[in-house]
Design a protein around this motif. Structure first.
Motif, short mmCIF file in Angstrom:
data_model
loop_
_atom_site.label_atom_id
_atom_site.label_comp_id
_atom_site.label_asym_id
_atom_site.label_seq_id
_atom_site.Cartn_x
_atom_site.Cartn_y
_atom_site.Cartn_z
N TYR A 1 0.83 -1.20 0.00
CA TYR A 1 0.00 0.00 0.00
C TYR A 1 0.87 1.26 0.00
O TYR A 1 0.53 2.26 -0.64
N PHE B 1 0.90 4.23 -2.58
CA PHE B 1 0.77 5.62 -2.13
C PHE B 1 1.92 6.46 -2.68
O PHE B 1 1.71 7.59 -3.17
N THR C 1 1.49 7.09 -6.44
CA THR C 1 0.35 7.99 -6.69
C THR C 1 0.71 9.43 -6.33
O THR C 1 0.40 10.38 -7.07
N SER D 1 -7.17 2.93 -6.50
CA SER D 1 -8.13 3.67 -5.69
C SER D 1 -8.50 2.87 -4.43
O SER D 1 -8.59 3.43 -3.33
N ILE E 1 -5.54 2.94 -1.87
CA ILE E 1 -5.43 4.24 -1.21
C ILE E 1 -6.54 4.39 -0.17
O ILE E 1 -6.30 4.85 0.96
N GLU F 1 -5.89 4.87 3.83
CA GLU F 1 -6.47 5.97 4.59
C GLU F 1 -7.33 5.44 5.74
O GLU F 1 -7.35 6.00 6.84
#
Length: 293
Positions: free
Chosen positions: A7, A11, A14, A35, A38, A42
């Motif tokens: 992840y 991240f 991106t 998507s 991310i 989060e």
């Protein structure tokens, strides 16, 4: 760490491109997967990392803080990968070899020269001691390889022969030598031998003791080259390795004495740790030796 490292990679890419679609192309995964990852990141961190708009995405202040740390980590990982790549291609690194002076000079030197010419960025380090100590160097991780006189045994090491050698007795050019000597007669000559704690000396003592003969040398020294030198200036009769004494024999500085029966042949071998992978540099060095053999 509760969040998957993948992840953070997603991240990072991106944030670097400020685009889900560009990051997806770079990572060869779908934009929806980007998507989802991310969103999961989060959720795991319980904080918003990106501000989303029609023009794309941008980092929040919290996202900027995380990106600085992740960027540093990614650069460190990439540097590590580059270092490993250089090691894999033998463009950097070190090779530590433990070997006695005589073995280094008379056997290993051509291989060391060829290895350095082929892999000039590999640093070569040498360690010197008695065979038992050099085997311990390998076991302790202080040397990649040890080249020692055989026989030698150790359950923690792989030990393989690489050169057959022959021990002979030699004297100075003007020494009044008999046509041949028995072992008992040889033992009575003024002998110059290596020190008792050397494996070569132990081999010699054991061979004579099998016939009930104890060797009592007049001179004991630590260096093979001095055996040749002392014999050449008529200080006594030395026992040397024939293969390591060719130049002095060819120049007539010393001459061999006939021993009946002659001493049995023995071997030099190399040793490396059984349970530790050989470095790529050590593998390359052994390949030179095996190819020549």
């Amino acid at each position: 760490m509760k969040t998957k490292l993948d992840y953070y990679r997603i991240f990072y890419e991106t944030a670097r491109f400020s685009s889900f679609s560009t990051a997806a192309q770079h990572l060869y995964i779908s934009q929806s997967a980007i998507s989802q990852c991310i969103h999961q990141l989060e959720s795991d961190l319980d904080i918003q990392l990106f501000s989303r708009s029609r023009r794309g995405v941008s980092l929040t202040k919290e996202g900027e803080l995380l990106f600085q740390k992740i960027e540093s980590a990614m650069q460190t990982i990439e540097q590590g990968e580059m270092m490993l790549e250089r090691l894999r291609h033998l463009e950097s690194g070190a090779l530590t070899i433990a070997a006695a002076d005589a073995i280094t000079v008379h056997y290993l030197l051509p291989y060391l020269e060829q290895f350095h010419a082929t892999y000039p960025n590999i640093r070569i380090e040498m360690a010197n001691s008695y065979s038992s100590h050099m085997l311990q160097f390998v076991k302790d991780g202080k040397a990649d390889l040890a080249f020692v006189n055989l026989p030698a045994e150790d359950e923690e090491l792989c030990i393989k022969p690489c050169l057959e050698i022959h021990d002979i007795f030699v004297c100075g050019a003007e020494f009044d030598a008999a046509p041949s000597y028995s072992r008992a007669q040889m033992a009575k000559l003024p002998l110059i031998l290596l020190e008792k704690n050397s494996s070569s000396r132990r081999f010699l003592d054991k061979t004579f003791e099998a016939d009930g003969i104890t060797l009592t040398p007049q001179i004991e020294i630590a260096a093979h080259e001095l055996l040749i030198r002392f014999a050449s200036i008529h200080l006594g009769v030395s026992c040397v390795v024939e293969e390591f004494s060719k130049e002095a024999l060819e120049r007539g500085l010393i001459k061999p004495l006939a021993l009946t029966p002659p001493l049995p042949a023995r071997n030099i071998g190399y040793a490396y740790a059984k349970n530790s992978p050989l470095s790529l540099a050590a593998q390359a060095f052994l390949a030179l030796i095996d190819n020549r053999a």
